[in-house]
Structures are given as structure tokens and as C-alpha cells.
Design a protein around this motif. Structure first.
Motif, PDB file in Angstrom:
ATOM      1  N   ASN A 165       0.808  -1.221   0.000  1.00 33.19           N
ATOM      2  CA  ASN A 165       0.000   0.000   0.000  1.00 33.19           C
ATOM      3  C   ASN A 165       0.843   1.274   0.000  1.00 33.19           C
ATOM      4  O   ASN A 165       0.295   2.373   0.007  1.00 33.19           O
ATOM      5  CB  ASN A 165      -1.018  -0.033   1.139  1.00 33.19           C
ATOM      6  CG  ASN A 165      -2.102  -1.042   0.820  1.00 33.19           C
ATOM      7  OD1 ASN A 165      -2.515  -1.180  -0.327  1.00 33.19           O
ATOM      8  ND2 ASN A 165      -2.530  -1.776   1.818  1.00 33.19           N
TER       9      ASN A 165
ATOM     10  N   PHE B  48       0.087   1.383  -3.820  1.00 31.47           N
ATOM     11  CA  PHE B  48      -1.342   1.604  -4.028  1.00 31.47           C
ATOM     12  C   PHE B  48      -1.872   2.416  -2.844  1.00 31.47           C
ATOM     13  O   PHE B  48      -2.352   1.850  -1.868  1.00 31.47           O
ATOM     14  CB  PHE B  48      -2.083   0.274  -4.124  1.00 31.47           C
ATOM     15  CG  PHE B  48      -1.758  -0.514  -5.357  1.00 31.47           C
ATOM     16  CD1 PHE B  48      -2.461  -0.301  -6.533  1.00 31.47           C
ATOM     17  CD2 PHE B  48      -0.748  -1.462  -5.348  1.00 31.47           C
ATOM     18  CE1 PHE B  48      -2.170  -1.028  -7.672  1.00 31.47           C
ATOM     19  CE2 PHE B  48      -0.453  -2.199  -6.483  1.00 31.47           C
ATOM     20  CZ  PHE B  48      -1.155  -1.978  -7.644  1.00 31.47           C
TER      21      PHE B  48
ATOM     22  N   SER C 123      -4.202   4.014  -0.607  1.00 27.90           N
ATOM     23  CA  SER C 123      -5.625   3.733  -0.460  1.00 27.90           C
ATOM     24  C   SER C 123      -5.981   3.690   1.017  1.00 27.90           C
ATOM     25  O   SER C 123      -5.110   3.636   1.871  1.00 27.90           O
ATOM     26  CB  SER C 123      -5.946   2.392  -1.121  1.00 27.90           C
ATOM     27  OG  SER C 123      -5.087   1.381  -0.651  1.00 27.90           O
TER      28      SER C 123
ATOM     29  N   VAL D 123      -6.334   6.506  -9.110  1.00 34.23           N
ATOM     30  CA  VAL D 123      -5.387   6.043 -10.122  1.00 34.23           C
ATOM     31  C   VAL D 123      -5.006   7.200 -11.037  1.00 34.23           C
ATOM     32  O   VAL D 123      -5.777   8.138 -11.225  1.00 34.23           O
ATOM     33  CB  VAL D 123      -5.947   4.868 -10.951  1.00 34.23           C
ATOM     34  CG1 VAL D 123      -6.072   3.612 -10.106  1.00 34.23           C
ATOM     35  CG2 VAL D 123      -7.277   5.210 -11.589  1.00 34.23           C
TER      36      VAL D 123
ATOM     37  N   PHE E 199      -0.329   3.992 -13.390  1.00 32.73           N
ATOM     38  CA  PHE E 199      -0.924   2.662 -13.342  1.00 32.73           C
ATOM     39  C   PHE E 199      -1.342   2.157 -14.720  1.00 32.73           C
ATOM     40  O   PHE E 199      -1.962   1.110 -14.831  1.00 32.73           O
ATOM     41  CB  PHE E 199      -2.139   2.668 -12.400  1.00 32.73           C
ATOM     42  CG  PHE E 199      -1.772   2.995 -10.981  1.00 32.73           C
ATOM     43  CD1 PHE E 199      -1.387   2.001 -10.100  1.00 32.73           C
ATOM     44  CD2 PHE E 199      -1.796   4.304 -10.524  1.00 32.73           C
ATOM     45  CE1 PHE E 199      -1.035   2.295  -8.796  1.00 32.73           C
ATOM     46  CE2 PHE E 199      -1.448   4.607  -9.218  1.00 32.73           C
ATOM     47  CZ  PHE E 199      -1.060   3.602  -8.354  1.00 32.73           C
TER      48      PHE E 199
ATOM     49  N   SER F  93      -4.200  -3.368 -10.964  1.00 33.32           N
ATOM     50  CA  SER F  93      -4.900  -2.443 -10.062  1.00 33.32           C
ATOM     51  C   SER F  93      -6.313  -2.929  -9.791  1.00 33.32           C
ATOM     52  O   SER F  93      -6.785  -2.870  -8.653  1.00 33.32           O
ATOM     53  CB  SER F  93      -4.940  -1.039 -10.656  1.00 33.32           C
ATOM     54  OG  SER F  93      -3.637  -0.534 -10.824  1.00 33.32           O
TER      55      SER F  93
END
Length: 170
Positions: A33, A36, A38, A54, A58, A69
Motif C-alpha cells: 500500500n 497503491f 488507499s 489512479v 498505473f 490495479s
């Protein structure tokens, strides 16, 4: 993008709510993470929500978000919906099926997870991705099994609330 804390103002945590907060901390502690960015929210048993965004980083070569993703967010949302029912063991994904319905480009995305069945050994949960226009762009269904790993043995699960670094997340 900073979101208001959905848990602010809640009364003292019950065991179930404490489990939800611990799962959210566990999610934040995962090294993946850092890539990513989030935020996971669990408001009730069997349901999860991941807010993320995004951008072109990505994309695949044809100019849309790569399937990794989609998979990551759908699998995580379904997984945490299922693990919200299990307070002693970390679950493992044993299978996951994915349906792409629309290409993603840039912007905020929501992954909504929902437990479907199972409460002993195998859990089934699904998830869907919703784009910035409120349209479903993908859906997935997975099966999850109890591992031998106690949740209490995972550092991210055991952290006291407020002591983790949330600054790098949505």
C-alpha cells in the motif's frame, strides 16, 4: 486527497468495532500500500470499502489502468469483507475471478466488498469497482480460507489506534 475520519465521534469501541479498526490498521501497514495509496473502511460485519485513486502511473501501453490495479483492489475489498467475520485468523485468497466491464483512466475509485457465504472454513465474498461517475467498471468474486496465522501475531493488526502512519494514504 484527505477524507474525513468515518470513525470520529463513535462511542467506545466494542470488540467487533475494535476488530474492524485493527483490520484497517493491518491494511495500512501492508508494504504494497506504499504503491497503491488507499484507505480501507469497515463499518459493519461482512462489508468493506476501499477508497483509492489512479493516474497514468498505473497505465498499460494502451493508455488505461493495468489489470493489476483492478485485481488488487477487488481482492482486498472482498478479502477484508470476509475477514471482518473472522477475529482470530488471517484469511488467504484461494481463488478469485474477475470481470472487466469498462476501462479505468484517472481519478478516484471505490472498491466495495461484501461477504456472501461461509462462516467456518471457506468464505465467499465479492467486490465491485465504482468509478468517479458512479459506474461499475469491474466485479470480482473470491474464496478465502483461514490460514495458520493468528491476526494477533501481525504487527499491523496489533498497533494501537492513532500510532500508525496514515499520511501516505488517501
Amino acid at each position: 486527497m484527505t477524507r474525513p475520519d468515518p470513525h470520529a465521534g463513535h462511542p467506545a469501541d466494542s470488540g467487533e468495532v475494535a476488530h474492524f479498526r485493527a483490520l484497517e490498521r493491518l491494511y495500512l501497514s501492508a508494504p504494497i500500500n506504499r504503491i497503491f495509496k488507499s484507505r480501507l473502511t469497515i463499518t459493519e460485519q461482512g462489508h468493506s470499502r476501499i477508497d483509492f485513486s489512479v493516474d497514468e502511473h498505473f497505465y498499460h501501453a494502451a493508455g488505461a489502468v493495468h489489470g493489476t490495479s483492478y485485481f488488487k483492489m477487488l481482492d482486498d475489498a472482498a478479502f477484508y469483507a470476509a475477514n471482518s467475520l473472522v477475529n482470530d485468523r488471517f484469511l488467504l485468497t484461494t481463488a478469485f475471478n474477475l470481470l472487466f466491464t469498462k476501462p479505468l483512466t484517472t481519478g478516484p475509485i471505490i472498491a466495495e466488498g461484501r461477504w456472501i457465504s461461509g462462516k467456518r472454513r471457506v468464505y465467499v465474498a465479492d467486490a465491485r469497482l465504482i468509478d468517479a461517475h458512479g459506474e461499475e467498471v469491474a466485479r470480482g468474486t473470491g474464496t478465502f480460507m483461514r490460514s495458520h496465522t493468528p491476526l494477533s501475531s501481525l504487527a499491523g493488526y496489533a498497533l494501537e489506534q492513532g500510532k500508525g502512519d496514515r499520511s501516505r494514504h488517501v
